[in-house]
Scaffold this active site. Structure first.
Site, short mmCIF file in Angstrom:
data_model
loop_
_atom_site.label_atom_id
_atom_site.label_comp_id
_atom_site.label_asym_id
_atom_site.label_seq_id
_atom_site.Cartn_x
_atom_site.Cartn_y
_atom_site.Cartn_z
N CYS B 34 -8.15 -11.16 -39.59
CA CYS B 34 -6.96 -10.58 -40.20
C CYS B 34 -5.70 -10.98 -39.46
CB CYS B 34 -7.05 -9.06 -40.23
SG CYS B 34 -8.30 -8.47 -41.35
N ASP B 36 -4.70 -9.72 -36.53
CA ASP B 36 -4.23 -8.79 -35.49
C ASP B 36 -5.34 -7.91 -34.93
OD1 ASP B 36 -4.31 -7.38 -37.88
OD2 ASP B 36 -2.13 -7.19 -38.01
N CYS B 59 1.46 -10.45 -34.68
CA CYS B 59 2.82 -10.93 -34.91
C CYS B 59 3.82 -10.08 -34.15
CB CYS B 59 3.12 -10.89 -36.41
SG CYS B 59 3.11 -9.22 -37.07
N CYS B 103 1.53 -3.04 -39.81
CA CYS B 103 1.35 -3.25 -38.37
C CYS B 103 1.39 -1.94 -37.61
CB CYS B 103 2.44 -4.17 -37.82
SG CYS B 103 2.31 -5.85 -38.43
#
Lengths: 400, 151
Positions: B34, B36, B59, B103
């Site tokens: 994915c 992360d 990110c 996130c």
């Protein structure tokens, strides 16, 4: 931390060359006429437009100037070619082949046609980043009407054997279109030698302004126009012509061609310095499509296992360096680069890809600055990666 | 897509990076496919988070949300820490671009996992279980993103 600015994303866009700007400006201010008007201002504009068309036709090896259609961008050229050629003469069904790593300006119109009665095959490239002629031969059918394979891939810089692919397509009665946005001016480009029926070009990849482009359409090829209205460009692309843009495009292309004998090898040497330097200094880094038989001189794409691309890009940006990545996060899409996935790059590594593309104003010092900046950025991000050891376990190619 | 100054500050100078060697609780969420992954380690004193460190692969927003959640959680009771929401994390950072809201789920889920890990190790009932988005096999971190993109 620094005011240095190093642009290494020439495959995304280029600055307009001052010589190109100087050539086009009079057509914005002084010779501003509509090329379709009968009075003198119009005739002057028309002459400039047709002169630009002749120069582009000569540069790309077209048989006749009217095989060149000026457009607003590479995307318009691609959309026009895919939809216009597939649906020529009122056709509503048939088989289309596009390579799986085309630009979305080709994929999206192909997908749309796929919902409207056409059947679309996405032909995967091989792991060397090249569409193999045998694979196309196997995919061609009696009802294949159009094949579209890009000349040079914009992400990994591999060059496709277009002449061979065109021959195969023609043997089965299909047309061949190539997206040449990344190759025009960068390597030898001749429509006759390649044997293509149509080719798309973008001005802003060759130091002309954004908003300029062209489509080569071989004489006698039927195509349904995409933009319709006033019937400009011999009814193949309506809309008042961007005379200044056409002049810019022609000037830019001639400069590319004139300078290529020196510039091509210079860029290839810089690219090799970059590749050697990066692979030598960053453990586990790999060059994507490293086994490609032919590659563009100005593009190199790496996977840097154990880092995420956007984070890498942001740290480089903070140091004044502009590059790009195929990570999902950078693009606003959710999957990493379809190009990298198409050549078999594992998803977790595609998230950590780095594309560096060089151009007219790139120096050795720029490449060296990128390398010296990148090494600590990668170290830092890897130290923050909780799974780093696991991700690189079993990877070969340790730098020493 | 533009990040706020506070996101860039936490991305460029992340707080509490690392691993607590003798941690009382460990939480790890996400996976490299994915793009992360986050790992949080905590020390707990008297049911409060005494120390907290993180490692994140991801990110700019993933790193920034990880960093700020460690700042927010430090000193909180365990119950307070697991109650931190993704919206609070985004708010604390001066907002996140819509495509990056997921996130902050990574960060809050990592924290919840670490707290539950501590509780389970001490023979107590976990308090975050059931609220951890990443535990749902159908969890799609991008589901609330721009609907144009198919996952």
């Amino acid at each position: 931390m620094t005011e240095r600015s190093v642009y290494l994303d020439y495959a995304a866009t280029t600055p307009a060359d001052q010589r190109v700007v100087d050539a086009m400006l009079p057509y914005l201010t002084e010779h501003y006429g509509n090329a379709n008007s009968m009075y003198r201002l119009g005739r002057d504009a028309s002459r400039a437009l047709e002169d630009a068309r002749e120069r582009v036709a000569r540069a790309i090896g077209a048989a006749r100037p009217d095989e060149v259609i000026f457009t607003s961008c590479g995307t318009e050229s691609d959309n026009t070619a895919i939809i216009g050629l597939a649906t020529a003469a009122g056709r509503t069904s048939g088989h289309i082949i596009v390579s799986a790593f085309e630009h979305h300006a080709v994929l999206e119109p192909a997908w749309r046609l796929g919902k409207q009665g056409f059947e679309v095959t996405e032909l995967p490239p091989r792991p060397d980043g090249t569409v193999h002629p045998d694979d196309l031969a196997a995919a061609l059918r009696d009802d294949t009407v159009l094949v579209s394979v890009m000349h040079g891939n914009n992400e990994i810089g591999t060059v496709q054997p277009i002449a061979e692919l065109a021959t195969l397509a023609h043997e089965r009665g299909a047309l061949l279109h190539t997206d040449a946005a990344q190759t025009l001016g960068k390597i030898d480009f001749d429509v006759a030698a390649l044997g293509v029926d149509a080719a798309s070009f973008s001005g802003h990849k060759i130091y002309a302004p954004k908003g300029t482009g062209a489509l080569y359409l071989k004489g006698g090829t039927r195509m349904t126009p995409y933009l319709i209205g006033g019937g400009q460009e011999s009814k193949r692309r309506s809309g008042t012509q961007n005379v200044a843009g056409a002049v810019a495009f022609a000037t830019a292309l001639e400069l590319m061609d004139a300078e290529r004998p020196a510039e091509g090898p210079r860029l290839a040497a810089l690219r090799d310095r970059l590749v050697d330097g990066l692979l030598g200094r960053i453990e586990y880094a790999q060059l994507n499509a490293a086994d490609a038989p032919v590659r563009l001189p100005h593009i190199a794409n790496f996977v840097i296992p154990g880092v995420e691309g956007e984070a890498m890009l942001l740290h480089l940006d903070a140091a004044g360096i502009a590059v790009s990545t195929g990570s999902a996060c950078s693009s606003g899409s959710l999957k990493p680069s379809h190009v990298l996935l198409s050549i078999g790059c594992p998803v977790e590594f595609a998230h950590g890809s780095l594309r560096v593309s060089l151009g007219r104003y790139t120096t050795e010092a720029d490449v060296d600055y990128l390398l010296e900046t990148l090494v600590p950025v990668v170290d830092r991000l890897r130290q923050m990666n909780p799974l780093y050891e696991k991700m690189v376990a079993g990877l070969a190619g340790a730098a020493d | 897509m533009i990040y706020s100054d506070k996101v860039m500050d936490h991305f460029g100078n992340p707080r509490n990076v690392g691993v607590i060697a003798d941690a009382d609780g460990v939480g790890e969420v996400g996976n490299p496919v994915c793009g992360d992954v986050m790992k949080i380690t905590i020390k707990v004193d008297d049911d409060r988070i005494g120390d907290i460190k993180f490692q994140t692969l991801g990110c700019g927003a993933a790193i920034a949300t990880s960093s700020i959640v460690t700042e927010m959680a430090k000193g909180m009771t365990l119950a307070e820490a697991v109650a931190i929401t993704k919206s609070q994390v985004a708010e604390e950072l001066g907002g996140l671009p819509p495509a990056k809201m997921h996130c902050s789920v990574l960060a809050t889920d990592g924290l919840k996992k670490a707290v539950d890990d501590y509780l389970v190790r001490h023979g107590r009932e976990p308090i975050a279980v059931g609220t951890i988005a990443h535990d749902d096999p159908d969890f799609d971190p991008h589901a609330e993103d721009d609907g144009e993109h198919a996952h």
